[in-house]
Motif scaffolding. Structure first.
Motif, short mmCIF file in Angstrom:
data_model
loop_
_atom_site.label_atom_id
_atom_site.label_comp_id
_atom_site.label_asym_id
_atom_site.label_seq_id
_atom_site.Cartn_x
_atom_site.Cartn_y
_atom_site.Cartn_z
N HIS A 45 0.84 -1.20 0.00
CA HIS A 45 0.00 0.00 0.00
C HIS A 45 0.88 1.26 0.00
O HIS A 45 0.50 2.29 -0.53
CB HIS A 45 -0.95 -0.02 1.20
CG HIS A 45 -2.27 0.58 0.89
ND1 HIS A 45 -3.34 -0.14 0.42
CD2 HIS A 45 -2.67 1.87 0.90
CE1 HIS A 45 -4.34 0.68 0.19
NE2 HIS A 45 -3.97 1.90 0.48
N GLY A 162 -2.13 -7.46 2.77
CA GLY A 162 -0.83 -8.13 2.84
C GLY A 162 -0.37 -8.35 4.27
O GLY A 162 0.06 -9.45 4.64
N SER A 182 -13.31 -9.91 7.61
CA SER A 182 -13.24 -9.35 6.26
C SER A 182 -14.65 -9.00 5.81
O SER A 182 -15.62 -9.67 6.18
CB SER A 182 -12.65 -10.38 5.29
OG SER A 182 -12.74 -9.89 3.97
N THR A 240 -5.67 2.11 6.71
CA THR A 240 -6.15 2.19 5.32
C THR A 240 -7.50 2.90 5.24
O THR A 240 -7.75 3.65 4.32
CB THR A 240 -6.25 0.77 4.73
OG1 THR A 240 -4.95 0.19 4.75
CG2 THR A 240 -6.77 0.77 3.30
N SER A 263 6.07 0.12 13.28
CA SER A 263 6.33 0.17 11.84
C SER A 263 7.50 -0.75 11.50
O SER A 263 8.50 -0.79 12.23
CB SER A 263 6.72 1.59 11.39
OG SER A 263 5.57 2.35 11.16
N1 NAP Z 1 3.72 0.84 9.41
C1 NAP Z 1 4.27 -0.05 8.60
O1 NAP Z 1 5.44 -0.39 8.71
C2 NAP Z 1 3.41 -0.66 7.55
C3 NAP Z 1 3.87 -1.76 6.81
C4 NAP Z 1 3.00 -2.34 5.89
C5 NAP Z 1 1.72 -1.79 5.73
N2 NAP Z 1 1.35 -0.71 6.44
C6 NAP Z 1 0.01 -0.13 6.30
O2 NAP Z 1 -0.94 -1.11 6.69
C7 NAP Z 1 -2.12 -0.98 5.92
C8 NAP Z 1 -2.43 -2.32 5.30
O3 NAP Z 1 -1.63 -2.49 4.18
P1 NAP Z 1 -1.71 -3.79 3.28
O4 NAP Z 1 -0.86 -3.53 2.11
O5 NAP Z 1 -1.46 -4.96 4.12
O6 NAP Z 1 -3.23 -3.94 2.86
P2 NAP Z 1 -4.34 -2.98 2.17
O7 NAP Z 1 -4.27 -3.09 0.70
O8 NAP Z 1 -4.23 -1.60 2.71
O9 NAP Z 1 -5.69 -3.67 2.67
C9 NAP Z 1 -5.94 -3.98 3.99
C10 NAP Z 1 -7.35 -4.42 4.17
O10 NAP Z 1 -8.07 -3.33 4.71
C11 NAP Z 1 -9.44 -3.63 4.57
N3 NAP Z 1 -10.12 -2.40 4.26
C12 NAP Z 1 -9.78 -1.47 3.35
N4 NAP Z 1 -10.68 -0.47 3.36
C13 NAP Z 1 -11.59 -0.78 4.31
C14 NAP Z 1 -12.77 -0.17 4.79
N5 NAP Z 1 -13.21 1.00 4.31
N6 NAP Z 1 -13.46 -0.80 5.76
C15 NAP Z 1 -13.05 -1.96 6.26
N7 NAP Z 1 -11.95 -2.59 5.83
C16 NAP Z 1 -11.23 -2.01 4.87
C17 NAP Z 1 -9.57 -4.67 3.50
O11 NAP Z 1 -9.98 -5.86 4.10
P3 NAP Z 1 -11.24 -6.74 3.63
O12 NAP Z 1 -11.52 -6.42 2.20
O13 NAP Z 1 -10.75 -8.11 3.86
O14 NAP Z 1 -12.34 -6.34 4.55
C18 NAP Z 1 -8.15 -4.82 2.96
O15 NAP Z 1 -7.90 -6.13 2.57
C19 NAP Z 1 -1.86 0.15 4.92
O16 NAP Z 1 -2.43 1.34 5.40
C20 NAP Z 1 -0.34 0.26 4.88
O17 NAP Z 1 0.09 1.56 4.56
C21 NAP Z 1 2.17 -0.15 7.35
#
Ligand code: NAP
Length: 317
Positions: A45, A162, A182, A240, A263
């Motif tokens: 993301h 992810g 989900s 997200t 993070s």
């Molecule tokens: N801090 C760090 O080091 C770090 C590292 C990696 C990722 N991140 C952050 O973690 C988040 C997740 O990233 P990702 O790449 O794993 O996945 P992602 O593409 O952001 O998706 C995560 C999940 O969020 C759910 N989602 C999205 N919009 C939603 C909504 N409006 N209501 C309810 N659920 C919703 C969906 O789940 P369902 O469709 O299954 O419901 C989706 O599969 C991102 O914001 C990313 O920036 C941070």
């Protein structure tokens, strides 16, 4: 060399800000940096946030995207690239590849030699390319920060993402009872096939959990609080669906909950994660593998939100 990079920002349509084309060879920042020939990478993301201009300044454009890579070092060794680099120019003292230093979505990437870990036997390049960001984050959320070894039950929000699929797979391999929420029935089926109990968003769980893995944010945070057992850890690494949830403070102190931010992870976390996956036969949940020649399709797939696990790019094709 060919690369996928942000040439401008577009908050409404991040895919429109993506350019695939020629970029100069990466420049090592220091004498201890080496250039790695990239075999595989995966999208996060983070790459979409960069195309929207979140966390990336216009003065740093054009910027090659991508945090994750597996490749071949100058001595011919297959290596996994740890994506966090020491960075005096960043207030955090660190940055991720593609924030200040050019990223991994290219033929070659320059990184400090100390950021290279051997690719463990039995892990393919495309599998290992999933680990450095999403899986590393999930690993640290569960272990160092979430102290999952002190508990038995885990809730993972937004099960298709992810980080979320990584947390589900890792927590199951650690022998925990895993609940995963989900919005999507098909994703719930797939999460159940991994061995977790899949639930609809907001559903009451059969028990309160010791650790909540929260990357969704505003849309799920209240459910995370309500599902937490006394003294539970709600570990947040992403938002997200909004970063300003309404928080019931009464529940925080009455249940003695801990809300913990984290993070990425340390190089030691990365080494432990690689050893755990190799040793326990855990393999990343891969949504799809796209040849680099079709990298735009990989971005479109991630942007669709319809993914289950990691979107991987094969740089050999
Ligand atoms: N801090 C760090 O080091 C770090 C590292 C990696 C990722 N991140 C952050 O973690 C988040 C997740 O990233 P990702 O790449 O794993 O996945 P992602 O593409 O952001 O998706 C995560 C999940 O969020 C759910 N989602 C999205 N919009 C939603 C909504 N409006 N209501 C309810 N659920 C919703 C969906 O789940 P369902 O469709 O299954 O419901 C989706 O599969 C991102 O914001 C990313 O920036 C941070």
């Amino acid at each position: 060399m060919r690369a996928a990079f942000a040439s401008r920002f577009d908050d409404a349509d991040p895919l429109a800000a993506l350019t695939v084309g020629e970029r100069p060879e990466p420049t090592p920042w220091d004498d201890d940096w080496v250039t790695v020939q990239v075999l595989a990478s995966s999208l996060n993301h983070h790459d979409l946030w960069s195309l929207r201009g979140v966390g990336l300044g216009a003065d740093r454009l054009p910027m090659i995207l991508g945090c994750d890579a597996v490749g071949v070092d100058p001595d011919g060794n297959e290596v996994v690239v740890y994506p966090v680099i020491a960075d005096k120019g960043d207030p955090r003292g660190i940055s991720l590849l593609s924030e200040h230093a050019q990223g991994t979505l290219a033929e070659r990437v320059a990184v400090p030699r100390s950021n290279l870990l051997p690719l463990p036997a039995g892990l393919s390049a495309t599998d290992a390319a999933c680990l450095p960001t999403a899986w590393l984050t999930a690993w640290r959320m569960l272990t160092t920060v979430g102290r999952v070894d002190e508990g038995d039950a885990v809730l993972v929000q937004g099960a298709g993402g992810g980080v979320a699929t990584a947390a589900v797979a890792l927590a199951l391999a650690m022998g925990k009872r895993v609940y995963a929420a989900s919005r999507d029935a098909a994703k719930r089926e797939r999460i159940a096939a991994l061995g977790a109990t899949a639930v609809e968003p907001g559903a009451r769980l059969p028990e309160r959990v010791d650790v909540v893995i929260e990357t969704v944010g505003a849309a799920t945070f209240d459910h995370s609080l309500k599902s937490a057992a006394p003294m539970a850890r709600i570990v947040v690494s992403g938002a997200t669906a909004g970063h300003e949830p309404k928080v019931n403070l009464r529940r925080i102190f009455a249940m003695q909950l801990q809300i913990l931010g984290t993070s990425m992870g340390t190089p030691e976390d990365m080494a432990q994660l690689l050893a755990f996956c190799a040793g326990h036969g855990v393999r990343p949940v891969v949504d799809s593998v796209h040849p680099f020649s079709q990298v735009e399709e990989a971005f479109a797939r991630l942007h669709s939100g319809d993914v289950f696990g990691k979107v991987v790019v094969d740089h050999t094709r």
